[in-house]
Design a protein around this motif. Structure first.
Motif, PDB file in Angstrom:
ATOM      1  N   GLY A   1      19.228  36.314   8.539  1.00  0.00           N
ATOM      2  CA  GLY A   1      17.776  36.428   8.627  1.00  0.00           C
ATOM      3  C   GLY A   1      17.349  37.375   9.724  1.00  0.00           C
ATOM      4  N   GLY A   2      16.036  37.523   9.875  1.00  0.00           N
ATOM      5  CA  GLY A   2      15.482  38.426  10.876  1.00  0.00           C
ATOM      6  C   GLY A   2      15.398  37.778  12.240  1.00  0.00           C
ATOM      7  N   THR A   3      15.626  38.572  13.297  1.00  0.00           N
ATOM      8  CA  THR A   3      15.668  38.011  14.660  1.00  0.00           C
ATOM      9  C   THR A   3      14.826  38.810  15.647  1.00  0.00           C
TER      10      THR A   3
ATOM     11  N   MET B   1      15.785  28.792  13.047  1.00  0.00           N
ATOM     12  CA  MET B   1      14.858  29.178  14.102  1.00  0.00           C
ATOM     13  C   MET B   1      13.750  30.081  13.544  1.00  0.00           C
ATOM     14  N   LYS B   2      12.569  29.969  14.130  1.00  0.00           N
ATOM     15  CA  LYS B   2      11.445  30.841  13.799  1.00  0.00           C
ATOM     16  C   LYS B   2      10.900  31.455  15.078  1.00  0.00           C
ATOM     17  N   LEU B   3      10.654  32.776  15.069  1.00  0.00           N
ATOM     18  CA  LEU B   3      10.074  33.447  16.234  1.00  0.00           C
ATOM     19  C   LEU B   3       8.572  33.203  16.219  1.00  0.00           C
ATOM     20  N   ILE B   4       8.083  32.359  17.146  1.00  0.00           N
ATOM     21  CA  ILE B   4       6.663  31.988  17.148  1.00  0.00           C
ATOM     22  C   ILE B   4       5.864  32.724  18.216  1.00  0.00           C
ATOM     23  N   GLU B   5       6.562  33.441  19.123  1.00  0.00           N
ATOM     24  CA  GLU B   5       5.868  34.260  20.114  1.00  0.00           C
ATOM     25  C   GLU B   5       6.790  35.414  20.500  1.00  0.00           C
ATOM     26  N   VAL B   6       6.239  36.628  20.424  1.00  0.00           N
ATOM     27  CA  VAL B   6       7.001  37.819  20.790  1.00  0.00           C
ATOM     28  C   VAL B   6       6.072  38.752  21.570  1.00  0.00           C
ATOM     29  N   ILE B   7       6.344  38.923  22.860  1.00  0.00           N
ATOM     30  CA  ILE B   7       5.611  39.860  23.701  1.00  0.00           C
ATOM     31  C   ILE B   7       6.630  40.891  24.164  1.00  0.00           C
TER      32      ILE B   7
ATOM     33  N   ASN C   1       7.283  35.686  13.524  1.00  0.00           N
ATOM     34  CA  ASN C   1       7.408  34.947  12.261  1.00  0.00           C
ATOM     35  C   ASN C   1       8.728  35.179  11.529  1.00  0.00           C
ATOM     36  N   ASP C   2       9.615  36.021  12.089  1.00  0.00           N
ATOM     37  CA  ASP C   2      10.973  36.101  11.533  1.00  0.00           C
ATOM     38  C   ASP C   2      11.623  34.723  11.589  1.00  0.00           C
TER      39      ASP C   2
ATOM     40  N   VAL D   1      10.005  35.969  24.518  1.00  0.00           N
ATOM     41  CA  VAL D   1      10.358  35.616  23.145  1.00  0.00           C
ATOM     42  C   VAL D   1      10.452  34.091  23.087  1.00  0.00           C
ATOM     43  N   VAL D   2       9.874  33.495  22.062  1.00  0.00           N
ATOM     44  CA  VAL D   2       9.975  32.041  21.876  1.00  0.00           C
ATOM     45  C   VAL D   2      10.422  31.757  20.455  1.00  0.00           C
ATOM     46  N   TRP D   3      11.494  30.949  20.336  1.00  0.00           N
ATOM     47  CA  TRP D   3      11.947  30.457  19.041  1.00  0.00           C
ATOM     48  C   TRP D   3      11.556  28.981  18.926  1.00  0.00           C
TER      49      TRP D   3
END
Length: 314
Positions: A36-38, A57-63, A42-43, A68-70
Protein backbone atom coordinates in the motif's frame (compact mmCIF):
# COMPACT_ATOMS: atom_id res chain seq x y z
CA UNK A 1 -1.52 1.67 36.43
CA UNK A 2 1.23 3.04 34.20
CA UNK A 3 -0.09 5.07 31.27
CA UNK A 4 3.04 6.53 29.61
CA UNK A 5 3.09 5.65 25.91
CA UNK A 6 6.27 4.37 24.32
CA UNK A 7 8.50 7.15 23.04
CA UNK A 8 12.04 7.56 21.77
CA UNK A 9 14.03 10.40 20.20
CA UNK A 10 16.78 10.65 17.59
CA UNK A 11 19.13 13.60 17.09
CA UNK A 12 20.95 13.60 13.76
CA UNK A 13 22.88 15.85 11.38
CA UNK A 14 20.67 15.30 8.32
CA UNK A 15 18.00 17.79 7.22
CA UNK A 16 14.33 17.64 8.26
CA UNK A 17 13.46 16.97 4.60
CA UNK A 18 15.73 13.92 4.48
CA UNK A 19 14.31 12.62 7.78
CA UNK A 20 10.74 13.13 6.53
CA UNK A 21 11.38 11.20 3.30
CA UNK A 22 13.10 8.37 5.21
CA UNK A 23 10.10 8.02 7.57
CA UNK A 24 7.79 7.69 4.57
CA UNK A 25 10.04 5.03 3.02
CA UNK A 26 8.55 2.46 5.38
CA UNK A 27 9.77 -0.44 3.24
CA UNK A 28 13.29 0.86 3.72
CA UNK A 29 13.33 0.61 7.53
CA UNK A 30 10.40 -1.45 8.90
CA UNK A 31 9.48 -4.20 6.43
CA UNK A 32 10.19 -4.93 2.77
CA UNK A 33 6.76 -6.55 2.57
CA UNK A 34 4.67 -3.44 3.26
CA UNK A 35 1.68 -3.30 0.92
CA UNK A 36 0.00 0.00 0.00
CA UNK A 37 0.86 3.68 -0.01
CA UNK A 38 3.02 5.16 2.75
CA UNK A 39 3.56 8.80 1.76
CA UNK A 40 0.36 10.85 1.33
CA UNK A 41 -2.54 11.86 3.55
CA UNK A 42 -5.16 9.09 3.70
CA UNK A 43 -2.76 6.48 2.27
CA UNK A 44 -3.29 3.06 3.85
CA UNK A 45 -0.79 0.23 4.13
CA UNK A 46 -0.53 -3.17 5.74
CA UNK A 47 2.41 -4.64 7.62
CA UNK A 48 2.86 -8.32 8.31
CA UNK A 49 5.55 -10.57 9.69
CA UNK A 50 4.76 -14.22 9.00
CA UNK A 51 1.69 -15.16 11.07
CA UNK A 52 3.13 -13.36 14.11
CA UNK A 53 1.96 -9.77 13.52
CA UNK A 54 -0.33 -8.07 11.04
CA UNK A 55 -1.59 -4.50 11.14
CA UNK A 56 -3.21 -1.89 8.90
CA UNK A 57 -2.16 1.76 9.13
CA UNK A 58 -3.69 4.96 7.74
CA UNK A 59 -1.84 8.28 7.36
CA UNK A 60 -4.18 10.72 9.13
CA UNK A 61 -1.81 13.71 9.35
CA UNK A 62 1.06 14.67 7.05
CA UNK A 63 2.91 17.99 7.42
CA UNK A 64 5.91 17.92 5.07
CA UNK A 65 9.25 17.92 6.92
CA UNK A 66 7.48 18.33 10.29
CA UNK A 67 5.03 15.61 11.22
CA UNK A 68 3.52 12.26 10.19
CA UNK A 69 0.77 10.43 12.09
CA UNK A 70 -0.44 6.89 11.42
CA UNK A 71 -3.60 5.44 12.94
CA UNK A 72 -3.75 1.69 13.46
CA UNK A 73 -7.05 0.60 11.93
CA UNK A 74 -6.65 -3.11 12.59
CA UNK A 75 -4.13 -5.38 14.32
CA UNK A 76 -3.44 -9.05 14.97
CA UNK A 77 -0.83 -10.60 17.29
CA UNK A 78 -0.53 -14.36 17.61
CA UNK A 79 1.29 -14.10 20.96
CA UNK A 80 -1.11 -12.04 23.14
CA UNK A 81 -4.45 -12.82 24.72
CA UNK A 82 -5.94 -9.62 23.27
CA UNK A 83 -4.79 -10.00 19.68
CA UNK A 84 -5.96 -6.48 18.72
CA UNK A 85 -3.91 -4.49 21.27
CA UNK A 86 -2.62 -1.94 18.73
CA UNK A 87 -6.02 -1.23 17.17
CA UNK A 88 -6.96 2.42 17.71
CA UNK A 89 -3.45 3.51 18.73
CA UNK A 90 -1.51 6.21 16.87
CA UNK A 91 2.10 6.33 15.74
CA UNK A 92 3.48 9.85 15.67
CA UNK A 93 6.69 11.13 14.06
CA UNK A 94 7.54 14.75 14.96
CA UNK A 95 10.49 16.50 13.29
CA UNK A 96 12.08 19.69 14.59
CA UNK A 97 15.33 21.65 14.45
CA UNK A 98 17.36 21.74 17.66
CA UNK A 99 20.36 24.03 17.25
CA UNK A 100 22.37 22.46 14.40
CA UNK A 101 20.65 19.08 14.63
CA UNK A 102 17.40 17.57 13.40
CA UNK A 103 15.37 15.90 16.13
CA UNK A 104 12.92 13.10 15.44
CA UNK A 105 10.54 12.39 18.31
CA UNK A 106 8.66 9.09 17.93
CA UNK A 107 5.62 8.19 20.02
CA UNK A 108 3.41 5.14 19.82
CA UNK A 109 0.41 6.74 21.50
CA UNK A 110 -1.51 4.06 23.39
CA UNK A 111 1.33 1.54 23.58
CA UNK A 112 1.65 1.50 27.37
CA UNK A 113 3.44 -0.84 29.82
CA UNK A 114 0.12 -2.39 30.88
CA UNK A 115 -0.22 -3.99 27.44
CA UNK A 116 0.81 -7.63 27.21
CA UNK A 117 2.79 -6.89 24.04
CA UNK A 118 4.66 -3.91 25.56
CA UNK A 119 8.08 -5.47 26.22
CA UNK A 120 8.25 -7.08 22.79
CA UNK A 121 6.97 -3.95 21.02
CA UNK A 122 9.38 -1.79 23.04
CA UNK A 123 12.26 -3.98 21.86
CA UNK A 124 11.02 -3.89 18.27
CA UNK A 125 10.48 -0.12 18.05
CA UNK A 126 13.88 0.46 19.64
CA UNK A 127 15.38 -1.65 16.87
CA UNK A 128 13.42 -0.20 13.96
CA UNK A 129 13.56 3.47 15.04
CA UNK A 130 16.91 3.90 16.80
CA UNK A 131 18.79 1.47 14.54
CA UNK A 132 17.06 0.80 11.21
CA UNK A 133 15.44 4.18 10.54
CA UNK A 134 18.50 6.01 11.86
CA UNK A 135 20.69 3.94 9.56
CA UNK A 136 18.41 4.68 6.58
CA UNK A 137 18.63 8.42 7.30
CA UNK A 138 22.40 8.48 7.82
CA UNK A 139 23.65 5.89 5.31
CA UNK A 140 20.74 5.44 2.89
CA UNK A 141 20.33 1.79 3.93
CA UNK A 142 18.01 0.59 6.70
CA UNK A 143 17.54 -2.84 8.23
CA UNK A 144 13.90 -3.79 7.50
CA UNK A 145 12.60 -7.29 8.09
CA UNK A 146 11.03 -9.71 5.66
CA UNK A 147 9.61 -13.22 6.01
CA UNK A 148 13.01 -14.89 5.89
CA UNK A 149 14.93 -12.15 7.74
CA UNK A 150 13.89 -11.49 11.36
CA UNK A 151 15.66 -8.42 12.77
CA UNK A 152 15.10 -8.74 16.53
CA UNK A 153 15.61 -11.57 18.99
CA UNK A 154 11.89 -11.67 19.70
CA UNK A 155 11.11 -11.99 15.97
CA UNK A 156 13.49 -14.96 15.83
CA UNK A 157 11.83 -16.59 18.84
CA UNK A 158 8.30 -15.94 17.62
CA UNK A 159 9.17 -17.20 14.13
CA UNK A 160 9.99 -20.59 15.63
CA UNK A 161 6.76 -20.64 17.67
CA UNK A 162 8.71 -21.00 20.87
CA UNK A 163 7.65 -19.75 24.23
CA UNK A 164 8.65 -16.13 24.51
CA UNK A 165 11.40 -15.46 26.98
CA UNK A 166 12.22 -11.77 27.29
CA UNK A 167 16.03 -11.46 27.42
CA UNK A 168 18.23 -9.23 29.51
CA UNK A 169 17.72 -5.51 29.02
CA UNK A 170 19.26 -4.51 25.69
CA UNK A 171 19.28 -1.41 23.55
CA UNK A 172 21.27 -0.14 20.59
CA UNK A 173 22.10 3.22 19.07
CA UNK A 174 23.72 4.05 15.73
CA UNK A 175 25.83 7.18 15.35
CA UNK A 176 27.75 8.93 12.60
CA UNK A 177 31.06 8.98 14.50
CA UNK A 178 34.31 6.93 14.48
CA UNK A 179 34.25 3.81 16.66
CA UNK A 180 37.26 4.92 18.72
CA UNK A 181 35.57 8.25 19.51
CA UNK A 182 32.41 6.39 20.54
CA UNK A 183 34.47 4.05 22.74
CA UNK A 184 36.12 7.01 24.48
CA UNK A 185 32.78 8.71 25.07
CA UNK A 186 31.39 5.59 26.75
CA UNK A 187 34.30 5.75 29.20
CA UNK A 188 33.48 9.35 30.11
CA UNK A 189 30.83 8.05 32.48
CA UNK A 190 30.47 11.27 34.49
CA UNK A 191 29.55 13.14 31.30
CA UNK A 192 26.52 11.01 30.42
CA UNK A 193 25.41 8.94 33.50
CA UNK A 194 26.07 10.93 36.66
CA UNK A 195 28.50 13.60 37.78
CA UNK A 196 28.43 12.04 41.24
CA UNK A 197 31.12 9.47 40.45
CA UNK A 198 34.10 8.32 42.49
CA UNK A 199 36.95 6.27 41.05
CA UNK A 200 38.24 5.65 37.53
CA UNK A 201 36.47 4.45 34.38
CA UNK A 202 39.08 4.08 31.64
CA UNK A 203 40.99 0.79 31.69
CA UNK A 204 40.95 -2.86 32.77
CA UNK A 205 40.40 -3.33 36.54
CA UNK A 206 39.36 0.30 37.05
CA UNK A 207 36.51 0.63 39.57
CA UNK A 208 34.03 3.43 40.02
CA UNK A 209 31.02 4.11 42.20
CA UNK A 210 27.99 6.11 41.09
CA UNK A 211 25.51 7.69 43.46
CA UNK A 212 22.03 9.01 42.72
CA UNK A 213 21.26 10.80 45.99
CA UNK A 214 20.15 8.13 48.49
CA UNK A 215 18.21 6.13 45.90
CA UNK A 216 20.89 4.25 43.95
CA UNK A 217 24.52 3.51 44.77
CA UNK A 218 26.47 0.97 42.72
CA UNK A 219 30.09 0.01 42.14
CA UNK A 220 31.31 -1.21 38.74
CA UNK A 221 34.64 -2.86 37.85
CA UNK A 222 36.10 -3.03 34.33
CA UNK A 223 36.45 -6.80 33.81
CA UNK A 224 37.05 -6.72 30.04
CA UNK A 225 38.33 -4.00 27.72
CA UNK A 226 39.01 -4.38 24.00
CA UNK A 227 39.91 -0.87 22.77
CA UNK A 228 37.45 0.47 20.24
CA UNK A 229 35.30 -2.68 20.41
CA UNK A 230 34.12 -3.91 23.80
CA UNK A 231 33.80 -3.01 27.49
CA UNK A 232 32.35 -5.11 30.31
CA UNK A 233 31.57 -3.79 33.78
CA UNK A 234 30.96 -6.20 36.68
CA UNK A 235 28.59 -4.75 39.26
CA UNK A 236 30.45 -5.67 42.46
CA UNK A 237 28.08 -3.97 44.91
CA UNK A 238 24.91 -1.90 44.95
CA UNK A 239 22.31 -0.40 47.22
CA UNK A 240 18.96 0.24 45.53
CA UNK A 241 17.13 1.79 48.43
CA UNK A 242 13.59 1.60 47.08
CA UNK A 243 13.60 -2.18 46.57
CA UNK A 244 12.89 -5.10 48.84
CA UNK A 245 16.13 -6.70 47.57
CA UNK A 246 18.52 -3.77 47.63
CA UNK A 247 21.26 -5.86 45.97
CA UNK A 248 19.42 -6.67 42.73
CA UNK A 249 22.22 -5.35 40.52
CA UNK A 250 25.03 -7.07 42.44
CA UNK A 251 26.58 -9.82 40.30
CA UNK A 252 25.10 -8.49 37.06
CA UNK A 253 27.24 -7.37 34.12
CA UNK A 254 26.99 -4.34 31.88
CA UNK A 255 28.21 -5.16 28.39
CA UNK A 256 29.12 -2.64 25.68
CA UNK A 257 29.89 -3.74 22.13
CA UNK A 258 31.00 -1.23 19.49
CA UNK A 259 30.91 -2.16 15.80
CA UNK A 260 30.87 -0.54 12.37
CA UNK A 261 27.84 -1.13 10.16
CA UNK A 262 26.96 0.60 6.89
CA UNK A 263 29.56 3.36 7.45
CA UNK A 264 28.11 4.19 10.88
CA UNK A 265 29.06 3.06 14.40
CA UNK A 266 26.66 0.92 16.40
CA UNK A 267 26.63 0.53 20.18
CA UNK A 268 24.96 -2.60 21.54
CA UNK A 269 24.30 -2.22 25.26
CA UNK A 270 23.19 -5.18 27.41
CA UNK A 271 22.66 -5.24 31.17
CA UNK A 272 23.09 -8.97 31.73
CA UNK A 273 20.93 -10.04 34.65
CA UNK A 274 18.52 -7.10 34.41
CA UNK A 275 15.45 -9.11 33.40
CA UNK A 276 11.69 -8.48 33.71
CA UNK A 277 11.45 -10.76 36.74
CA UNK A 278 13.46 -8.40 38.96
CA UNK A 279 11.60 -5.70 40.86
CA UNK A 280 13.60 -2.79 39.46
CA UNK A 281 13.23 -3.79 35.79
CA UNK A 282 10.69 -1.17 34.67
CA UNK A 283 12.36 1.78 36.39
CA UNK A 284 15.88 0.62 35.47
CA UNK A 285 14.85 0.08 31.85
CA UNK A 286 13.51 3.64 31.69
CA UNK A 287 16.70 4.90 33.29
CA UNK A 288 18.95 3.12 30.79
CA UNK A 289 16.70 4.20 27.89
CA UNK A 290 17.29 7.81 28.91
CA UNK A 291 20.99 7.62 29.68
CA UNK A 292 21.92 5.55 26.59
CA UNK A 293 19.53 6.77 23.92
CA UNK A 294 19.44 10.41 24.98
CA UNK A 295 22.34 11.39 27.25
CA UNK A 296 25.15 9.26 25.78
CA UNK A 297 23.83 9.89 22.28
CA UNK A 298 23.99 13.66 22.86
CA UNK A 299 27.52 13.39 24.25
CA UNK A 300 28.66 11.56 21.12
CA UNK A 301 26.79 13.67 18.57
CA UNK A 302 26.76 17.10 20.23
CA UNK A 303 29.67 16.97 22.70
CA UNK A 304 27.47 17.41 25.78
CA UNK A 305 25.46 14.73 27.55
CA UNK A 306 22.68 14.94 30.13
CA UNK A 307 24.22 13.34 33.23
CA UNK A 308 22.52 13.34 36.61
CA UNK A 309 23.80 16.11 38.84
CA UNK A 310 24.06 15.73 42.64
CA UNK A 311 21.32 18.30 43.21
CA UNK A 312 18.96 17.41 40.37
CA UNK A 313 16.77 14.36 39.85
CA UNK A 314 15.95 13.46 36.30
Amino acid sequence: MTTSSFTTTLSIDQTPEKVFHAINNVRGWWSEEIEGGTEKLNDEFTYHYKDVHRCKMKLIEVIPNKKVVWQCLDNYFNFTQDKTEWTGTKIIFEISKQKNKTQLHFTHLGLVPDYECYDICNDSWNNYITMSLRSLIITGEGQPNRTDTPRTENEKILSKHKKIEIPDYHTSITVDAPSQEVFENINQVSKWWTENLEGKSQKLNDEFTVRFDDVHVSTQKFSEVIPGKKIVWDVTDCNLHWLADKKEWKGTKIDWEVSTKNNATQIDFTHIGLVPEVECFDSCRKGWDFFIKESLLKLITEGKGLPETPKAAR
